[in-house]
Design an enzyme around this catalytic site. Structure first.
Site, PDB file in Angstrom:
ATOM      1  N   CYS A 101      10.519 -19.470  17.032  1.00 28.20           N
ATOM      2  CA  CYS A 101      10.813 -18.208  17.719  1.00 28.20           C
ATOM      3  C   CYS A 101      12.327 -18.034  17.776  1.00 28.20           C
ATOM      4  O   CYS A 101      13.034 -18.949  18.204  1.00 28.20           O
ATOM      5  CB  CYS A 101      10.221 -18.252  19.127  1.00 28.20           C
ATOM      6  SG  CYS A 101      10.680 -16.841  20.155  1.00 28.20           S
ATOM      7  N   CYS A 104      13.708 -18.503  21.474  1.00 25.59           N
ATOM      8  CA  CYS A 104      13.722 -19.731  22.273  1.00 25.59           C
ATOM      9  C   CYS A 104      13.505 -21.023  21.477  1.00 25.59           C
ATOM     10  O   CYS A 104      13.357 -22.085  22.075  1.00 25.59           O
ATOM     11  CB  CYS A 104      12.663 -19.635  23.365  1.00 25.59           C
ATOM     12  SG  CYS A 104      10.988 -19.771  22.722  1.00 25.59           S
ATOM     13  N   CYS A 149       5.423 -14.816  22.291  1.00 25.44           N
ATOM     14  CA  CYS A 149       5.744 -16.227  22.470  1.00 25.44           C
ATOM     15  C   CYS A 149       5.401 -16.687  23.883  1.00 25.44           C
ATOM     16  O   CYS A 149       5.776 -16.066  24.867  1.00 25.44           O
ATOM     17  CB  CYS A 149       7.238 -16.417  22.192  1.00 25.44           C
ATOM     18  SG  CYS A 149       7.846 -18.063  22.570  1.00 25.44           S
ATOM     19  N   CYS A 152       9.017 -17.800  25.816  1.00 27.94           N
ATOM     20  CA  CYS A 152      10.028 -16.829  26.280  1.00 27.94           C
ATOM     21  C   CYS A 152       9.447 -15.434  26.485  1.00 27.94           C
ATOM     22  O   CYS A 152      10.149 -14.534  26.945  1.00 27.94           O
ATOM     23  CB  CYS A 152      11.219 -16.776  25.324  1.00 27.94           C
ATOM     24  SG  CYS A 152      10.868 -15.958  23.751  1.00 27.94           S
ATOM     25  N   CYS A 172       0.788 -10.786  11.570  1.00 27.97           N
ATOM     26  CA  CYS A 172       1.807  -9.950  10.929  1.00 27.97           C
ATOM     27  C   CYS A 172       3.064 -10.005  11.800  1.00 27.97           C
ATOM     28  O   CYS A 172       3.102  -9.417  12.872  1.00 27.97           O
ATOM     29  CB  CYS A 172       1.257  -8.533  10.821  1.00 27.97           C
ATOM     30  SG  CYS A 172       2.362  -7.415   9.969  1.00 27.97           S
TER      31      CYS A 172
HETATM   32 ZN   LIG Z   1      10.107 -17.637  22.250  1.00 32.30          ZN
END
Ligand SMILES: [Zn+2]
Length: 187
Positions: A101, A104, A149, A152, A172
């Site tokens: 990610c 984070c 996510c 975060c 996607c």
């Molecule tokens: Zn994250």
């Protein structure tokens, strides 16, 4: 675009996913293979990379996110924006490694979970387990499943059910919400 052109485009996209489906079927034949990929994802993690656990939330004030993220990453991760199709360099990323990610650093996909969907966005047929939360999104008048996510809360993309066998999932993902960490060599 004419209606006919639009239909041809749809057909081409269908052929793409059928082709992608075959390619993956050779690699991961059944759900047992998918479970193996999920269980052993760390084999693709670079030796020196310190991955944060998904259970350790990262909560920051909006002003701090604005400071940390590029304007495009902020728009996608914090405002649920969508990047223009075909713009992410990660579409062409084919090395072994892990996608984390970009908000984070939580590892969310591996290179072994990626496939070419032909959509212009990095696409995956499964995820590292337990890294995303989902919610229903009716922004485009049809119900879609948004995912974000777990660590975060950053928006990543939408998951559809027209992906390759055996999962039939198409995660996607906006490329700007990801950062690629190659297993070896330079990022
Ligand atoms: Zn994250």
């Amino acid at each position: 675009m004419t209606r006919r052109g639009w239909l041809q485009g749809l057909l081409a996209a269908g052929l793409w996913s059928a082709f992608g489906g075959r390619a993956i079927a050779q690699q991961v034949r059944d759900m047992k293979g998918i479970e193996e990929l999920q269980k052993n994802w760390k084999v693709l993690l670079a030796a020196g990379f310190k991955a944060p656990p998904p259970g350790e939330p990262l909560k920051l004030p909006d002003a701090e996110w604005k400071k940390r993220l590029s304007p495009m990453a902020y728009d996608v991760l914090r405002e649920e924006g969508t990047e223009r199709a075909g713009t992410s360099p990660l579409n062409a990323e084919k090395r072994e490694g892990v996608f984390v990610c970009s908000g984070c650093d939580l590892p969310v996909f591996t290179s072994a979970m990626k496939y070419e969907s032909g959509t212009g966005w990095p696409s995956f047929f499964t995820t590292i387990p337990g890294v995303f939360n989902t919610k229903s999104d009716r922004k485009l008048f049809v119900s879609r499943t948004e995912y974000h996510c777990k660590r975060c809360g950053g928006h990543h993309g939408h998951v559809f059910e027209d992906g390759p066998l055996p999962t039939r999932q198409r995660w996607c993902n906006n490329g700007v919400a990801l950062r690629f960490v190659p297993k070896t060599g330079k990022a």
